[in-house]
Design a protein around this motif. Sequence first.
Motif, mmCIF file in Angstrom:
data_model
loop_
_atom_site.group_PDB
_atom_site.id
_atom_site.type_symbol
_atom_site.label_atom_id
_atom_site.label_comp_id
_atom_site.label_asym_id
_atom_site.label_seq_id
_atom_site.Cartn_x
_atom_site.Cartn_y
_atom_site.Cartn_z
ATOM 1 N N LYS A 1 0.805 -1.225 0.000
ATOM 2 C CA LYS A 1 0.000 0.000 0.000
ATOM 3 C C LYS A 1 0.841 1.280 0.000
ATOM 4 C CE LYS A 1 -3.611 -2.652 0.264
ATOM 5 N NZ LYS A 1 -4.373 -2.968 -0.975
ATOM 6 N N TYR A 2 2.037 1.212 -0.636
ATOM 7 C CA TYR A 2 2.839 2.416 -0.809
ATOM 8 C C TYR A 2 2.752 2.873 -2.263
ATOM 9 C CZ TYR A 2 5.067 1.773 3.762
ATOM 10 O OH TYR A 2 5.307 1.649 5.104
ATOM 11 N N ASP A 3 2.733 4.173 -2.458
ATOM 12 C CA ASP A 3 2.784 4.743 -3.807
ATOM 13 C C ASP A 3 4.258 4.900 -4.172
ATOM 14 O OD1 ASP A 3 2.856 6.395 -6.078
ATOM 15 O OD2 ASP A 3 0.972 7.363 -5.530
ATOM 16 N N THR A 4 4.728 4.135 -5.157
ATOM 17 C CA THR A 4 6.164 4.140 -5.489
ATOM 18 C C THR A 4 6.599 5.400 -6.244
ATOM 19 O OG1 THR A 4 5.710 2.863 -7.493
ATOM 20 C CG2 THR A 4 6.317 1.629 -5.516
ATOM 21 N N LYS A 5 5.632 6.249 -6.606
ATOM 22 C CA LYS A 5 5.983 7.496 -7.283
ATOM 23 C C LYS A 5 6.062 8.673 -6.307
ATOM 24 C CE LYS A 5 4.165 6.258 -11.836
ATOM 25 N NZ LYS A 5 3.220 6.615 -12.930
ATOM 26 N N THR A 6 5.395 8.523 -5.162
ATOM 27 C CA THR A 6 5.366 9.662 -4.238
ATOM 28 C C THR A 6 5.832 9.339 -2.823
ATOM 29 O OG1 THR A 6 3.051 9.203 -3.648
ATOM 30 C CG2 THR A 6 3.447 10.713 -5.500
ATOM 31 N N GLU A 7 5.783 8.045 -2.425
ATOM 32 C CA GLU A 7 6.116 7.711 -1.038
ATOM 33 C C GLU A 7 7.479 7.035 -0.906
ATOM 34 O OE1 GLU A 7 2.493 6.780 1.701
ATOM 35 O OE2 GLU A 7 2.154 5.703 -0.192
ATOM 36 N N VAL A 8 7.664 5.923 -1.557
ATOM 37 C CA VAL A 8 8.944 5.221 -1.475
ATOM 38 C C VAL A 8 9.061 4.245 -2.641
ATOM 39 C CG1 VAL A 8 8.038 3.350 -0.001
ATOM 40 C CG2 VAL A 8 10.490 3.893 0.029
ATOM 41 N N CYS A 9 10.275 4.116 -3.152
ATOM 42 C CA CYS A 9 10.569 3.139 -4.206
ATOM 43 C C CYS A 9 11.895 2.481 -3.862
ATOM 44 C CB CYS A 9 10.628 3.809 -5.578
ATOM 45 S SG CYS A 9 12.012 4.963 -5.761
ATOM 46 N N LEU A 10 12.278 1.485 -4.653
ATOM 47 C CA LEU A 10 13.535 0.765 -4.387
ATOM 48 C C LEU A 10 14.704 1.726 -4.278
ATOM 49 C CD1 LEU A 10 15.469 -1.632 -4.202
ATOM 50 C CD2 LEU A 10 15.341 -1.839 -6.690
ATOM 51 N N HIS A 11 14.845 2.639 -5.239
ATOM 52 C CA HIS A 11 15.978 3.564 -5.225
ATOM 53 C C HIS A 11 15.917 4.483 -4.009
ATOM 54 C CE1 HIS A 11 19.381 5.049 -7.664
ATOM 55 N NE2 HIS A 11 19.190 6.165 -7.003
ATOM 56 N N GLY A 12 14.713 4.661 -3.472
ATOM 57 C CA GLY A 12 14.568 5.500 -2.288
ATOM 58 C C GLY A 12 15.237 4.925 -1.056
ATOM 59 N N PHE A 13 15.446 3.587 -1.046
ATOM 60 C CA PHE A 13 16.166 2.966 0.074
ATOM 61 C C PHE A 13 17.553 3.578 0.235
ATOM 62 C CE2 PHE A 13 13.792 -1.388 -0.229
ATOM 63 C CZ PHE A 13 12.644 -0.776 0.249
ATOM 64 N N ARG A 14 18.177 3.924 -0.903
ATOM 65 C CA ARG A 14 19.517 4.514 -0.865
ATOM 66 C C ARG A 14 19.475 5.886 -0.187
ATOM 67 N NH1 ARG A 14 23.382 2.602 -4.046
ATOM 68 N NH2 ARG A 14 24.147 4.631 -4.767
ATOM 69 N N GLY A 15 18.435 6.659 -0.510
ATOM 70 C CA GLY A 15 18.297 7.970 0.106
ATOM 71 C C GLY A 15 18.024 7.873 1.601
ATOM 72 N N MET A 16 17.237 6.870 1.997
ATOM 73 C CA MET A 16 16.953 6.674 3.420
ATOM 74 C C MET A 16 18.231 6.362 4.189
ATOM 75 S SD MET A 16 13.479 4.411 2.883
ATOM 76 C CE MET A 16 13.330 3.912 4.609
ATOM 77 N N ALA A 17 19.033 5.429 3.644
ATOM 78 C CA ALA A 17 20.288 5.046 4.309
ATOM 79 C C ALA A 17 21.259 6.223 4.360
ATOM 80 C CB ALA A 17 20.919 3.863 3.573
ATOM 81 N N ARG A 18 21.386 6.898 3.240
ATOM 82 C CA ARG A 18 22.332 8.024 3.178
ATOM 83 C C ARG A 18 21.952 9.109 4.180
ATOM 84 N NH1 ARG A 18 23.509 11.642 -2.226
ATOM 85 N NH2 ARG A 18 25.500 12.532 -1.604
ATOM 86 N N GLY A 19 20.624 9.401 4.261
ATOM 87 C CA GLY A 19 20.168 10.426 5.185
ATOM 88 C C GLY A 19 20.426 10.055 6.632
ATOM 89 N N ALA A 20 20.136 8.785 7.008
ATOM 90 C CA ALA A 20 20.333 8.347 8.396
ATOM 91 C C ALA A 20 21.804 8.354 8.768
ATOM 92 C CB ALA A 20 19.754 6.948 8.574
ATOM 93 N N LEU A 21 22.654 7.892 7.854
ATOM 94 C CA LEU A 21 24.093 7.844 8.136
ATOM 95 C C LEU A 21 24.660 9.246 8.321
ATOM 96 C CD1 LEU A 21 24.968 5.091 5.523
ATOM 97 C CD2 LEU A 21 25.208 4.845 8.003
ATOM 98 N N ALA A 22 24.174 10.190 7.513
ATOM 99 C CA ALA A 22 24.651 11.575 7.641
ATOM 100 C C ALA A 22 24.150 12.202 8.936
ATOM 101 C CB ALA A 22 24.190 12.386 6.435
ATOM 102 N N LEU A 23 22.884 11.945 9.277
ATOM 103 C CA LEU A 23 22.304 12.526 10.491
ATOM 104 C C LEU A 23 22.965 11.994 11.762
ATOM 105 C CD1 LEU A 23 18.504 12.506 9.578
ATOM 106 C CD2 LEU A 23 19.942 14.523 9.941
#
Length: 473
Positions: A361-383
């Motif tokens: 039930k996620y919208d892969t165009k607006t909420e999260v997609c596979l490539h978005g996992f990279r952004g999530m990890a990068r953001g957490a590691l930087a924070l």
Amino acid sequence: MAKIVKPLTDTKCSSAKPKVNSQGKLVNNKLADGKGLYLIVRPSGTKTWQFIYGRKQYLNDKGKPTDGVITIGDYSKVGVKGVIISLEEARARRTMYLAQIANDIDPIDYIKLEEEKLKDRFDFESVTRAWHVAYGQSSGAQESTIAKSLRNFEMYVFPIIGEKLIDSIKPRDLSRVLEHIETTGFGEVYDKVKRRLSAIFAYAVSKGYIPESPAVHLKGGLTKKKEEKHYPKLPLDRLPEFFSRLKNDTGVPLTKLYTEFALHTFARSSEMMFARWNEFDFDKSIWTIPAVRTPVKGCPSSHRGAKMRKEHVVPLSRQVKDILMEVRQYSGMGQHVFPANHDLNKFISENTVNKTLTRMKYDTKTEVCLHGFRGMARGALALSGLFDRDAIERQMSHKGENEVEWAYTHHVEYLEERKILMQWWSDYLDENKTKYVSPQEFRDRLLSDARNGIQSFKYGKLIKFQMAMLNAS
């Protein structure tokens, strides 16, 4: 001591005769004017100018330059009245040849090049196609990328300047091409054509077709600002929700494991889907993604390895190894880590993760997609503030500013810190399975434990460094 050559005079040239050899036969008489210019008087009476020089780029078996002979023209010819090439004109031609040699240009090669230009073989399209062959042999790019680069020129560039001679193209011609592409709205094509125009004209300069590149003026050209493409990534505070939905997903077990593996490793889709078991070293906790993989018959693009076409190392956290142990129950009897359903000889679909996310039930165009996992990890590691920015970028397999250095070092640089980094990310995900914890909170907990004398073996080196920084401040 070098032999002193007395320059010729018109009187000497006019009165010159062929030589007579010891048998009484007429033979060529070679009169030197100096610096490679000679007047050859033939038995027929014809007098011909020649320029003779050593071709530094063409050595003989003894390693010495071979002789290059350029026939300038006739000074006089039997049956023809008057002078055809005067002494003054021959010397002017000699001066030109000597200037070319001084600039490392071989005069004979230059003459051949000019002859080819007259045959219209050096129009822009011909040069581009020749560059494309060289590019395909040396770039290491994928075949589809190489083919696409030429299609872009066939569609957008050749119709405008393809027939123009390479040495007649001006910066305004290139600007006209790019403006045409820009009006179509294809920003990615615009960028790629702009870069390749520079490469093509650099190739033309290296071949001696043109003295300088008109594409250098494109560097500072103004273009419309393009919207940067962003891949949707789930806010970190929704991780507990994500794990809850994944747990209740109705997909097959291998699909759920693949999705979890993708989140923990934040690797690219082709790097994961075409993975082979022999790439994993469980003793060293390392996954080595090769630059190119062995292609599998019937599986298009299965040769694709690391995105940047250079070997990439992914340290395996304890959690990732546990995931892979479960995966082995489904695919351990074959070579492919993530095979297709009901066929161990093929691979899982490229859209598997996004289909799973849609089912969750996620919208892969607006909420999260596979490539978005990279952004999530990068953001957490930087924070978290725990890791060197370059270590994060190396683990993301992003090119650094120094591409030459990156090509040789990116797969192992900061490897020890990257091992800690990958374990931290997996631990952070575990911490967020039921209740949200921010990267900063997770970091502070580790530092608090260190202050209280609680030894964390997993983060020993990292905590030691961070504590030293805190004490220094």
